[in-house]
Design a protein around this motif. Structure first.
Motif, PDB file in Angstrom:
ATOM      1  N   PRO A 196      -7.623   5.032  11.107  1.00 52.79           N
ATOM      2  CA  PRO A 196      -7.193   5.274   9.595  1.00 52.79           C
ATOM      3  C   PRO A 196      -6.690   6.621   9.590  1.00 52.79           C
ATOM      4  O   PRO A 196      -7.069   7.553  10.042  1.00 52.79           O
ATOM      5  CB  PRO A 196      -8.354   5.389   8.840  1.00 52.79           C
ATOM      6  N   ALA A 252      -9.379   3.126   3.908  1.00 56.06           N
ATOM      7  CA  ALA A 252      -7.916   2.802   4.119  1.00 56.06           C
ATOM      8  C   ALA A 252      -7.710   1.294   3.557  1.00 56.06           C
ATOM      9  O   ALA A 252      -6.677   1.292   3.012  1.00 56.06           O
ATOM     10  CB  ALA A 252      -7.607   2.823   5.768  1.00 56.06           C
ATOM     11  N   GLN A 274     -12.233   3.486   7.606  1.00 55.51           N
ATOM     12  CA  GLN A 274     -11.544   2.299   7.657  1.00 55.51           C
ATOM     13  C   GLN A 274     -11.597   1.570   6.441  1.00 55.51           C
ATOM     14  O   GLN A 274     -10.448   0.774   5.809  1.00 55.51           O
ATOM     15  CB  GLN A 274     -11.695   1.345   8.943  1.00 55.51           C
ATOM     16  N   VAL A 306      -2.777  -1.201   7.089  1.00 53.68           N
ATOM     17  CA  VAL A 306      -3.601  -0.422   7.566  1.00 53.68           C
ATOM     18  C   VAL A 306      -3.658  -0.262   8.913  1.00 53.68           C
ATOM     19  O   VAL A 306      -3.547  -1.322   9.969  1.00 53.68           O
ATOM     20  CB  VAL A 306      -4.878  -1.411   7.296  1.00 53.68           C
ATOM     21  N   GLN A 338       1.996   6.192   8.449  1.00 53.40           N
ATOM     22  CA  GLN A 338       1.216   5.992   7.140  1.00 53.40           C
ATOM     23  C   GLN A 338       1.889   6.372   5.845  1.00 53.40           C
ATOM     24  O   GLN A 338       2.098   5.752   4.813  1.00 53.40           O
ATOM     25  CB  GLN A 338      -0.251   6.704   7.251  1.00 53.40           C
ATOM     26  N   LEU A 364      -6.029   9.420   7.051  1.00 54.34           N
ATOM     27  CA  LEU A 364      -6.483   9.855   5.892  1.00 54.34           C
ATOM     28  C   LEU A 364      -6.271  11.362   5.410  1.00 54.34           C
ATOM     29  O   LEU A 364      -6.140  12.321   6.417  1.00 54.34           O
ATOM     30  CB  LEU A 364      -7.871   9.616   5.747  1.00 54.34           C
ATOM     31  N   ARG A 377      -7.566   1.844  -0.368  1.00 54.82           N
ATOM     32  CA  ARG A 377      -6.202   2.245  -0.685  1.00 54.82           C
ATOM     33  C   ARG A 377      -5.156   1.388  -0.683  1.00 54.82           C
ATOM     34  O   ARG A 377      -4.228   1.077  -1.507  1.00 54.82           O
ATOM     35  CB  ARG A 377      -5.749   3.698   0.368  1.00 54.82           C
TER      36      ARG A 377
END
Lengths: 234, 267
Positions: free
Chosen positions: B113, B171, B168, B109, A133, B115, B174
């Motif tokens: 997710p 995400a 999700q 994605v 990520q 985070l 974002r």
């Protein structure tokens, strides 16, 4: 068993009377160990994080070395710092031997590998979870280190506490570089060693109980702080 | 390939009148990073060929679904497209005029997710910061993105305590905030319950209507039917079929795809 009961009585008496010599020792103990852990962590956290994310030749060797240094014998570190700081040593001019600063330096060296090695492990595990990520978002390696140190703050607080535990419990290094001078460099562990050698076993054990209590208080406070922020940030 | 020709997104499909207008600066196609071309791309790990000689071309404005069983190699293909993995052989090329800076114009994605332990809002402003958006503009853009996925009321909530579906969608918000030309999604609904999955699908559809090119992997045929313009069927690391979604589901050409569509277990 009689001795133990006596020791508890002694510890209680020490606390209740608020003996100024004792308070001085406790204060210095905390000052030295907290400074050592703070200075060591300031360097070891980013370094351990960088070691987790950057690859370079010799990385594996460095990790093995760092991991082994976690078991560095305090007396040996004390001796090395002693040689560095003694009048004839390379840093002799600074006149630091037998001062609290010398004790901070010695404990710093003991704490650094622990914090760095454990941080490396924590951040590497986090990288496994966040790496893709962060790369997808375009984070540089350096920025990722900073992000993951923040992200791993709960685990890393335990790492720092492990370093603190090492610092406050060791006696060999501070005894050699500090000299256990009353009112100047006497800390809990050196005081305990002294009272034991003088045959004042109850007093020594009483101090020991206080030392353990001190350690428990610090860890308890850190734990509560973490619970609180964990509850706030998920 | 005829059905995959360069299509202007504006001339494509019915436009939902309720859909929000495309974001300014989102204009892609002739001026962006697409098309993306994979030329005989293979990916090996310890001698095992997980992706085997895949060639394909992704065009602007399409919703492309990489379809296949778990372990077929579609997630790896997606990562090769996004640049998270480097191919063992073959080439990944962005052919559009902005292709040199392709990284800045794409987002991804993940199935689960990822985070940060901070507020929902801060997760987005963090990503905007990485993109070089000035600090003064970040909060506004982030709030707009949260609104886009219906999470504005949870802006101050720690991201990690949101439900799976909300995470999700965060995400997705974002990704939206980063204003990508192409959005890659790796099994975005696979770990969600049906209701949450539906919301995520709706969000993806909304992004597409606003002009984003969508590339997603799934093993869920129903989802592929709902979302795909084009289908790439991947099986055992190889690309077996590429065609328009309608054609693929009506009349798959290979035995492997027919077996997949009829729900047979992979051999």
């Amino acid at each position: 068993m009689n001795e133990l009961a006596q020791a508890f009585k002694m510890a209680l008496a020490l606390i209740l009377t608020g003996d100024s010599d004792l308070l001085e020792i406790v204060w210095l103990t905390m000052q030295v160990s907290i400074s050592a852990v703070a200075v060591a962590s300031l360097a070891a956290l980013p370094l351990g994080g960088a070691l987790a994310l950057f690859s370079f030749p010799g990385r594996r060797t460095l990790i093995i070395l760092l991991n082994s240094l976690m078991g560095l014998p305090p007396v040996v570190v004390g001796l090395l710092v002693y040689l560095l700081l003694s009048r004839q040593g390379p840093l002799g001019e600074w006149g630091l031997l037998f001062t609290p600063t010398a004790m901070v330096i010695a404990q710093c060296i003991l704490v650094f590998p622990i914090v760095a090695a454990l941080t490396r492990q924590v951040v590497e595990d986090l990288w496994g979870e966040y790496g893709e990520q962060l790369r997808s978002l375009g984070a540089s390696r350096l920025r990722s280190v900073a992000t993951l140190l923040l992200e791993g703050r709960f685990a890393l607080s335990t790492v720092v506490l492990a370093g603190f535990g090492r610092a406050i419990a060791e006696v060999g290094a501070v005894l050699i570089v500090g000299g256990n001078i009353a009112h100047l460099t006497r800390v809990m562990t050196t005081a305990i060693a002294l009272e034991t050698s003088r045959g004042e076993l109850s007093l020594a054990l009483g101090l020991g109980i206080l030392l353990i209590g001190l350690s428990v208080s610090v860890n308890g406070a850190a734990y509560l702080l973490r619970e609180y922020s964990g509850w706030r940030h998920g | 390939m005829a059905e995959l020709g360069l299509t202007n997104r504006k001339g494509q499909g019915p436009v939902d009148p309720d859909a929000p207008p495309a974001k300014a600066g989102q204009e892609t196609g002739p001026g962006g990073i697409l098309p993306l071309e994979l030329d005989a791309v293979s990916y090996e790990v310890e001698g095992r060929r997980l992706v085997d000689g895949i060639s394909l071309r992704l065009n602007p404005g399409r919703r492309t679904v990489l379809l296949g069983h778990n372990g077929a190699g579609k997630s790896i293909t997606l990562r090769l497209c996004h640049g998270l993995l480097k191919p063992t052989s073959g080439e990944v090329r962005w052919l559009g005029p902005l292709g040199r800076n392709a990284r800045e114009h794409q987002a991804m994605v993940f199935q689960r997710p990822v985070l940060l332990r901070r507020s929902a809002l801060a997760n987005i402003t963090y990503a905007l910061g990485l993109k070089g958006i000035p600090a003064a503009k970040r909060t506004g853009l982030a709030m707009e993105a949260l609104g886009r996925v219906g999470l504005e009321s949870l802006a101050r909530t720690p991201a990690r305590v949101l439900s799976g579906g909300e995470q999700q969608r965060l995400a997705l918000a974002r990704a939206w905030a980063l204003d990508p030309e192409v959005l890659f999604l790796d099994e975005p609904t696979a770990s969600l319950d049906p209701a949450a999955a539906r919301k995520v699908e709706e969000t993806i559809q909304g992004f597409h209507q606003a002009g984003m090119t969508i590339v997603l992997t799934t093993h869920d045929m129903a989802e592929a039917r709902r979302l795909a313009d084009d289908v790439y069927f991947i099986h055992q690391g190889k690309l077996w079929e590429q065609s328009g979604a309608a054609g693929f589901f009506r009349n798959p050409r290979t035995r492997e795809a027919r077996a997949f569509l009829s729900g047979e277990l992979p051999l």
